[in-house]
Design a protein around this motif. Structure first.
Motif, PDB file in Angstrom:
ATOM      1  N   ARG A  43    -175.570 -92.530  45.520  1.00  0.00           N
ATOM      2  CA  ARG A  43    -175.459 -92.310  44.079  1.00  0.00           C
ATOM      3  C   ARG A  43    -176.732 -92.735  43.351  1.00  0.00           C
ATOM      4  O   ARG A  43    -177.197 -92.041  42.438  1.00  0.00           O
ATOM      5  CB  ARG A  43    -174.261 -93.090  43.536  1.00  0.00           C
ATOM      6  CG  ARG A  43    -172.922 -92.459  43.841  1.00  0.00           C
ATOM      7  CD  ARG A  43    -172.770 -91.141  43.117  1.00  0.00           C
ATOM      8  NE  ARG A  43    -171.372 -90.749  43.015  1.00  0.00           N
ATOM      9  CZ  ARG A  43    -170.943 -89.702  42.323  1.00  0.00           C
ATOM     10  NH1 ARG A  43    -171.803 -88.938  41.672  1.00  0.00           N
ATOM     11  NH2 ARG A  43    -169.665 -89.407  42.272  1.00  0.00           N
ATOM     12  N   ALA A  44    -177.294 -93.864  43.759  1.00  0.00           N
ATOM     13  CA  ALA A  44    -178.531 -94.324  43.125  1.00  0.00           C
ATOM     14  C   ALA A  44    -179.677 -93.361  43.411  1.00  0.00           C
ATOM     15  O   ALA A  44    -180.502 -93.083  42.533  1.00  0.00           O
ATOM     16  CB  ALA A  44    -178.878 -95.730  43.612  1.00  0.00           C
ATOM     17  N   ARG A  56    -173.912-103.775  44.333  1.00  0.00           N
ATOM     18  CA  ARG A  56    -174.914-104.743  44.806  1.00  0.00           C
ATOM     19  C   ARG A  56    -174.491-106.177  44.504  1.00  0.00           C
ATOM     20  O   ARG A  56    -174.802-107.106  45.259  1.00  0.00           O
ATOM     21  CB  ARG A  56    -176.268-104.445  44.152  1.00  0.00           C
ATOM     22  CG  ARG A  56    -177.415-105.318  44.651  1.00  0.00           C
ATOM     23  CD  ARG A  56    -177.730-105.012  46.105  1.00  0.00           C
ATOM     24  NE  ARG A  56    -178.855-105.801  46.583  1.00  0.00           N
ATOM     25  CZ  ARG A  56    -178.768-107.044  47.057  1.00  0.00           C
ATOM     26  NH1 ARG A  56    -177.579-107.652  47.103  1.00  0.00           N
ATOM     27  NH2 ARG A  56    -179.838-107.679  47.483  1.00  0.00           N
ATOM     28  N   ALA A  59    -173.718 -98.307  40.922  1.00  0.00           N
ATOM     29  CA  ALA A  59    -174.402 -98.750  42.137  1.00  0.00           C
ATOM     30  C   ALA A  59    -174.809-100.217  42.033  1.00  0.00           C
ATOM     31  O   ALA A  59    -174.737-100.972  43.013  1.00  0.00           O
ATOM     32  CB  ALA A  59    -175.622 -97.869  42.393  1.00  0.00           C
ATOM     33  N   GLY A  60    -175.225-100.632  40.852  1.00  0.00           N
ATOM     34  CA  GLY A  60    -175.596-102.029  40.644  1.00  0.00           C
ATOM     35  C   GLY A  60    -174.413-102.966  40.788  1.00  0.00           C
ATOM     36  O   GLY A  60    -174.546-104.085  41.315  1.00  0.00           O
ATOM     37  N   SER A 108    -179.244 -90.366  41.093  1.00  0.00           N
ATOM     38  CA  SER A 108    -179.630 -90.665  39.709  1.00  0.00           C
ATOM     39  C   SER A 108    -181.145 -90.835  39.592  1.00  0.00           C
ATOM     40  O   SER A 108    -181.747 -90.449  38.589  1.00  0.00           O
ATOM     41  CB  SER A 108    -178.912 -91.929  39.223  1.00  0.00           C
ATOM     42  OG  SER A 108    -177.534 -91.679  39.074  1.00  0.00           O
ATOM     43  N   HIS A 109    -181.745 -91.410  40.628  1.00  0.00           N
ATOM     44  CA  HIS A 109    -183.205 -91.560  40.626  1.00  0.00           C
ATOM     45  C   HIS A 109    -183.881 -90.191  40.688  1.00  0.00           C
ATOM     46  O   HIS A 109    -184.848 -89.931  39.952  1.00  0.00           O
ATOM     47  CB  HIS A 109    -183.634 -92.419  41.810  1.00  0.00           C
ATOM     48  CG  HIS A 109    -185.112 -92.608  41.915  1.00  0.00           C
ATOM     49  ND1 HIS A 109    -185.844 -93.277  40.951  1.00  0.00           N
ATOM     50  CD2 HIS A 109    -186.008 -92.200  42.844  1.00  0.00           C
ATOM     51  CE1 HIS A 109    -187.121 -93.281  41.299  1.00  0.00           C
ATOM     52  NE2 HIS A 109    -187.244 -92.632  42.434  1.00  0.00           N
ATOM     53  N   ALA A 113    -173.114 -96.248  47.490  1.00  0.00           N
ATOM     54  CA  ALA A 113    -173.859 -96.655  46.292  1.00  0.00           C
ATOM     55  C   ALA A 113    -175.315 -96.228  46.396  1.00  0.00           C
ATOM     56  O   ALA A 113    -175.918 -95.795  45.398  1.00  0.00           O
ATOM     57  CB  ALA A 113    -173.759 -98.169  46.113  1.00  0.00           C
ATOM     58  N   ALA A 114    -175.896 -96.331  47.586  1.00  0.00           N
ATOM     59  CA  ALA A 114    -177.293 -95.928  47.781  1.00  0.00           C
ATOM     60  C   ALA A 114    -177.467 -94.432  47.537  1.00  0.00           C
ATOM     61  O   ALA A 114    -178.476 -93.995  46.960  1.00  0.00           O
ATOM     62  CB  ALA A 114    -177.752 -96.290  49.192  1.00  0.00           C
ATOM     63  N   PHE A 145    -176.181 -95.439  37.919  1.00  0.00           N
ATOM     64  CA  PHE A 145    -176.997 -96.594  38.308  1.00  0.00           C
ATOM     65  C   PHE A 145    -176.194 -97.881  38.120  1.00  0.00           C
ATOM     66  O   PHE A 145    -176.257 -98.802  38.930  1.00  0.00           O
ATOM     67  CB  PHE A 145    -178.268 -96.669  37.461  1.00  0.00           C
ATOM     68  CG  PHE A 145    -179.426 -95.864  37.990  1.00  0.00           C
ATOM     69  CD1 PHE A 145    -179.858 -96.005  39.300  1.00  0.00           C
ATOM     70  CD2 PHE A 145    -180.111 -94.990  37.170  1.00  0.00           C
ATOM     71  CE1 PHE A 145    -180.932 -95.283  39.785  1.00  0.00           C
ATOM     72  CE2 PHE A 145    -181.194 -94.265  37.638  1.00  0.00           C
ATOM     73  CZ  PHE A 145    -181.601 -94.413  38.957  1.00  0.00           C
ATOM     74  N   GLU A 146    -175.450 -97.943  37.019  1.00  0.00           N
ATOM     75  CA  GLU A 146    -174.656 -99.138  36.735  1.00  0.00           C
ATOM     76  C   GLU A 146    -173.606 -99.356  37.817  1.00  0.00           C
ATOM     77  O   GLU A 146    -173.389-100.494  38.275  1.00  0.00           O
ATOM     78  CB  GLU A 146    -173.995 -99.010  35.370  1.00  0.00           C
ATOM     79  CG  GLU A 146    -174.979 -98.873  34.212  1.00  0.00           C
ATOM     80  CD  GLU A 146    -174.290 -98.530  32.906  1.00  0.00           C
ATOM     81  OE1 GLU A 146    -173.038 -98.578  32.876  1.00  0.00           O
ATOM     82  OE2 GLU A 146    -174.997 -98.210  31.934  1.00  0.00           O
ATOM     83  N   THR A 193    -181.148 -91.177  52.443  1.00  0.00           N
ATOM     84  CA  THR A 193    -179.743 -91.566  52.299  1.00  0.00           C
ATOM     85  C   THR A 193    -178.837 -90.543  52.977  1.00  0.00           C
ATOM     86  O   THR A 193    -177.824 -90.909  53.584  1.00  0.00           O
ATOM     87  CB  THR A 193    -179.350 -91.713  50.819  1.00  0.00           C
ATOM     88  OG1 THR A 193    -179.586 -90.481  50.126  1.00  0.00           O
ATOM     89  CG2 THR A 193    -180.153 -92.816  50.144  1.00  0.00           C
TER      90      THR A 193
END
Length: 384
Positions: A314-315, A374, A370-371, A318-319, A311-312, A367-368, A291
């Motif tokens: 941030r995800a 999507r 970023a979701g 968090s991952h 968003a990618a 995650f929320e 990323t």
């Protein structure tokens, strides 16, 4: 005059002996020793993102994250300070008179920073800034504080032309703030992450940087999404800490005996946990670096960073946090009673890593957000 190394990726290994030697002093003093800060500064560790004309590396984000990870492998507190001090990119946002105030003496400045918001009121020649910033890592060793502030006008939040709150970065001298001795914690002790109070400090306009307009330095590193230069660094540090925890646990397992007399390394359970942890950690690292590479490529191509790319990122952060937490817990558990003793490497890695994972940048709630992107829904976060 400081000496700049040819490759920033070499810096952590170059400083490993000094970092190892200072480990005990960091824990006892709840801060980085001044001597180690000087060595970090002179090595170039604090100018990874600083423009070249100000003596910096102006390094790609992917490279910078690898350096943070390298320091994290050696010591979490050092990695944390190096990440938080790399605010030299503000030199690309300020005009030349502001840079002359910070870099004009010829000595390299050491920054501390905070993304929490203070409030600033316009005045003749600049702004009056006030605020309370928590967890300002490295502030006792810093020459300057880079702080975010919300511009107020007639008692209300001022909006930019785009209709969003006007937030700017302020560079304050160390003598313009008060440090509260609040860093009495369980881990990451050497980061000296104390609280800071600023009361009605006059900040000249040339030391106030806007982030809603193009940077003064029109080169790729500073024409992309500026928050990306800051946000993912903490995640890279955690990945480095978790990798060292695996290595230390493997070394322990080769010598530690189980209740049945065999070595811990001969247990199928141990073997599976190590393999799963290392695979998950490697995948999380590759995702985070991928990323970052996307941001670098966008900047080099003069293409805008999309909301989906933000968003990618941030995800991926968090991952990385989730995997790092799982790995640290797994290594602590594998070490059994050995992991609880001070002086055991895994004990300190677990404490330091878990404290680093409490940072708001590692919130699972991201995650929320970023979701939501999507699904085409507003992420609901101002910095995204």
């Amino acid at each position: 005059m400081t000496m700049q190394m040819a490759d920033p990726l070499d810096i952590p290994a170059e400083l490993e002996p000094a970092i190892r030697a200072a480990a005990g002093e960091m824990e006892a003093g709840r801060d980085l020793p001044e001597k180690l800060v000087r060595e970090l500064r002179d090595s170039g560790a604090f100018r990874l993102l600083t423009p070249r004309e100000l003596g910096g590396f102006e390094a790609p984000l992917e490279t910078v994250l690898k350096v943070y990870e390298g320091f994290g492998r050696l010591d979490a507190s050092v990695g944390w300070i190096v990440w938080n001090a790399n605010w030299g990119f503000i030199g690309a946002l300020l005009d030349e008179p502001g840079n002359a105030r910070i870099w004009g003496s010829g000595a390299e400045p050491v920054f501390a920073s905070s993304s929490m918001l203070g409030t600033a009121v316009p005045c003749e020649g600049g702004y009056r800034l006030s605020g309370y910033w928590k967890l300002v890592s490295g502030v006792n060793r810093a020459d300057w504080l880079a702080a975010a502030g919300l511009i107020m006008q007639d008692g209300s939040v001022r909006l930019t032309e785009a209709g969003v709150p006007d937030v700017r970065f302020f560079a304050l001298r160390r003598d313009q703030l008060a440090v509260k001795d609040t860093w009495h914690v369980s881990g990451l002790l050497g980061s000296g992450s104390n609280d800071v109070v600023v009361e009605d400090a006059m900040v000249p306009g040339e030391l106030v940087a806007r982030v809603d307009v193009p940077a003064r330095v029109r080169r790729p590193r500073y024409q992309g999404y500026i928050p990306a230069l800051v946000l993912p660094g903490c995640s890279a540090v955690v990945l480095g800490v978790a990798q060292t925890a695996i290595e230390e646990t493997v070394a322990l397992a080769l010598s530690k005996r189980t209740a049945t007399g065999g070595r811990l390394a001969e247990s199928a359970h141990t073997q599976a946990v190590i393999a799963r942890s290392e695979a998950a950690l490697r995948a999380a690292r590759l995702l985070l670096l991928s990323t970052a590479r996307d941001f670098d490529l966008a900047a080099e191509s003069a293409e805008p960073v999309t909301l989906e790319q933000r968003a990618a990122l941030r995800a991926a952060m968090s991952h990385a946090a989730q995997v790092g937490r799982d790995v640290l817990a797994a290594m602590y558990e594998l070490g059994s009673s050995a992991s609880i003793y001070q002086g055991n490497a895994v004990e300190r890695l677990f404490r330091d890593g878990m404290v680093a994972l409490q940072h708001h940048n590692h919130s699972a709630g991201l995650f929320e957000a970023a979701g939501r992107v999507r699904f085409g829904i507003d992420p609901g976060l101002p910095v995204f």
